[in-house]
Design an enzyme around this catalytic site. Sequence first.
Site, PDB file in Angstrom:
ATOM      1  N   TRP A  93       0.816  -1.217   0.000  1.00 27.47           N
ATOM      2  CA  TRP A  93       0.000   0.000   0.000  1.00 27.47           C
ATOM      3  C   TRP A  93       0.849   1.265   0.000  1.00 27.47           C
ATOM      4  O   TRP A  93       0.395   2.321  -0.420  1.00 27.47           O
ATOM      5  CB  TRP A  93      -0.920   0.002   1.220  1.00 27.47           C
ATOM      6  N   GLY A 122     -11.202 -20.512  -7.970  1.00 26.97           N
ATOM      7  CA  GLY A 122     -11.938 -20.549  -6.710  1.00 26.97           C
ATOM      8  C   GLY A 122     -13.440 -20.645  -6.948  1.00 26.97           C
ATOM      9  O   GLY A 122     -13.934 -20.467  -8.066  1.00 26.97           O
ATOM     10  N   GLU A 164     -13.681 -24.223 -10.669  1.00 27.91           N
ATOM     11  CA  GLU A 164     -14.771 -24.919  -9.972  1.00 27.91           C
ATOM     12  C   GLU A 164     -16.103 -24.652 -10.670  1.00 27.91           C
ATOM     13  O   GLU A 164     -16.774 -23.689 -10.343  1.00 27.91           O
ATOM     14  CB  GLU A 164     -14.813 -24.476  -8.506  1.00 27.91           C
ATOM     15  N   TYR A 165     -16.499 -25.527 -11.602  1.00 30.58           N
ATOM     16  CA  TYR A 165     -15.826 -26.709 -12.115  1.00 30.58           C
ATOM     17  C   TYR A 165     -16.088 -26.792 -13.603  1.00 30.58           C
ATOM     18  O   TYR A 165     -17.164 -26.379 -14.052  1.00 30.58           O
ATOM     19  CB  TYR A 165     -16.381 -27.984 -11.468  1.00 30.58           C
ATOM     20  N   THR A 237     -11.969 -32.856  -0.609  1.00 32.46           N
ATOM     21  CA  THR A 237     -12.844 -33.772   0.133  1.00 32.46           C
ATOM     22  C   THR A 237     -13.383 -33.109   1.406  1.00 32.46           C
ATOM     23  O   THR A 237     -13.129 -33.559   2.524  1.00 32.46           O
ATOM     24  CB  THR A 237     -12.103 -35.077   0.454  1.00 32.46           C
ATOM     25  N   TYR A 238     -14.110 -32.044   1.214  1.00 35.09           N
ATOM     26  CA  TYR A 238     -14.805 -31.339   2.290  1.00 35.09           C
ATOM     27  C   TYR A 238     -15.981 -30.598   1.665  1.00 35.09           C
ATOM     28  O   TYR A 238     -16.170 -30.660   0.440  1.00 35.09           O
ATOM     29  CB  TYR A 238     -13.875 -30.373   3.039  1.00 35.09           C
ATOM     30  N   ASP A 239     -16.777 -29.944   2.480  1.00 33.71           N
ATOM     31  CA  ASP A 239     -18.017 -29.302   2.004  1.00 33.71           C
ATOM     32  C   ASP A 239     -18.983 -30.323   1.396  1.00 33.71           C
ATOM     33  O   ASP A 239     -19.741 -30.005   0.475  1.00 33.71           O
ATOM     34  CB  ASP A 239     -17.721 -28.192   0.976  1.00 33.71           C
ATOM     35  N   TRP A 398      -7.320 -26.378   3.554  1.00 29.56           N
ATOM     36  CA  TRP A 398      -7.897 -25.042   3.438  1.00 29.56           C
ATOM     37  C   TRP A 398      -8.340 -24.608   4.847  1.00 29.56           C
ATOM     38  O   TRP A 398      -9.191 -25.247   5.443  1.00 29.56           O
ATOM     39  CB  TRP A 398      -9.106 -25.044   2.491  1.00 29.56           C
TER      40      TRP A 398
END
Length: 465
Positions: A93, A122, A164-165, A237-239, A398
């Site tokens: 900045w 993402g 994705e995806y 392998t989550y959500d 993550w």
Amino acid sequence: MTTSILTSFIIIISFIVKRIQADCQNNTLTETTFVYRRVCYFANWAAKRYDNISRLTPEDIDPFLCTHINFAFAKVLESLIIAPYEEDDLKGWTANSKGMYERILKLKETNPDLRVLLSVGGWTHASRGFNEVSKTAANIKNFVKNSVKFLRENKFDGLDLDWEYPGAKDQGAEPHSKTGYTKLVKKLSRVFKREAERTGQEKLLLTCATAAARHRIEAGYEVEEVCKYFDFVSVMTYDYHGSWDGKTGHNSPLYAMRNERKKFREWNINSSMLVWEELGCPKEKLNIGLSAYGRAFSLFGETGMSNGKPVTKKKSSIGIKASAAEAGKYTREAGVLAYYEICELLQNNPSNRVFWHQQMSVPYVSSKTLWIGFDNIRSVTLKMQFLKEHGYGGVIIWSLDLDDKTGTVCNEGPFPIFNAAKRELLILPDHLINKDKKCSDDNITITIEHLHSKMTKIKQSKNSK
């Protein structure tokens, strides 16, 4: 005559053995020990949080915690280029401050073996830009050329494709996206290899974050083909479950729960990894996914309600009608709680108890009004043991900012989730210790002793005649 020939043969064998032993000694100097991949995501927005507990800067990260760090995220523009998401990614900045890219790459000064990749895409980015890139051979060629330039200029070690995806209509993917993805991956791989050969630099890594659900995998990936070109493939392998289901469900179960509906029977780590294997991806290229957060639900009373009528509460409280729990005071996203936020909830309210689901091998929090499916040190350790037993190559997690960075909230040491994975993965199975060793002194000794034994027997036989 026979003894003379055998003696000459032994002399020749002895000479060969000495050369092999010399080669072994030389190879030992350059031999590398097998290392499971520990791929950690750094979210560039995490450094902008206001409180110290949730804010994470590159300087907070232990350079030896991970083998790879994926900087999340950059975006793909329809003009076929990669661009930073945040204004301070390239430059700080102020005139004298460094940008986030430079700050995260500085970790390599302490750990030269660390590799830092740029993750592009993402969930919220969806298929924007990727559709255009993958549409024609000319577009792919331009994007790949631009990508190499961007990665080299900013000193990244590779590209992590986080589209994705492909094939996902609900994420805006166009009909050509499945085959277009394969063509894009092939071109990236070939150009990365040629560029390294031409310049003498270390080859840029090509990796991806991919879907865990069968329907998304089959819709978006020509699995056997794309796995030939990736250095490794990270399965998210989550959500598996969240507030979008309208009922409680675990974020990342290791195994299926008995009597689950057919639709959800494969929504667990074990099943997802088997799908990737069955479709042709080598196990050693696959990483399983971990989350340093939990999916949190608000329950409608102690028993739960359905259509205005009370529903008997199940033993595990899974499948109870629910909505997204109130946002955590640090991460501020409804239905999601960082690991340290879960620790704080448990400490502040004794009614929030942790239970263990035996079938799924994961913990969950359950009270009258709250339900959270999450991971803790015990479940992470079990998942890493699972990874090793099945021969997978590593893990992705993550994300760094969602763990207890200082260890002062959960009282389990700094980055307890990440360190639990690291500790277990540093313990190598017997078959991987010195797996690249090219010779064995014991075998050589046995061979020579065997020959001497044969020679002695021949002598004895000759003398007895």
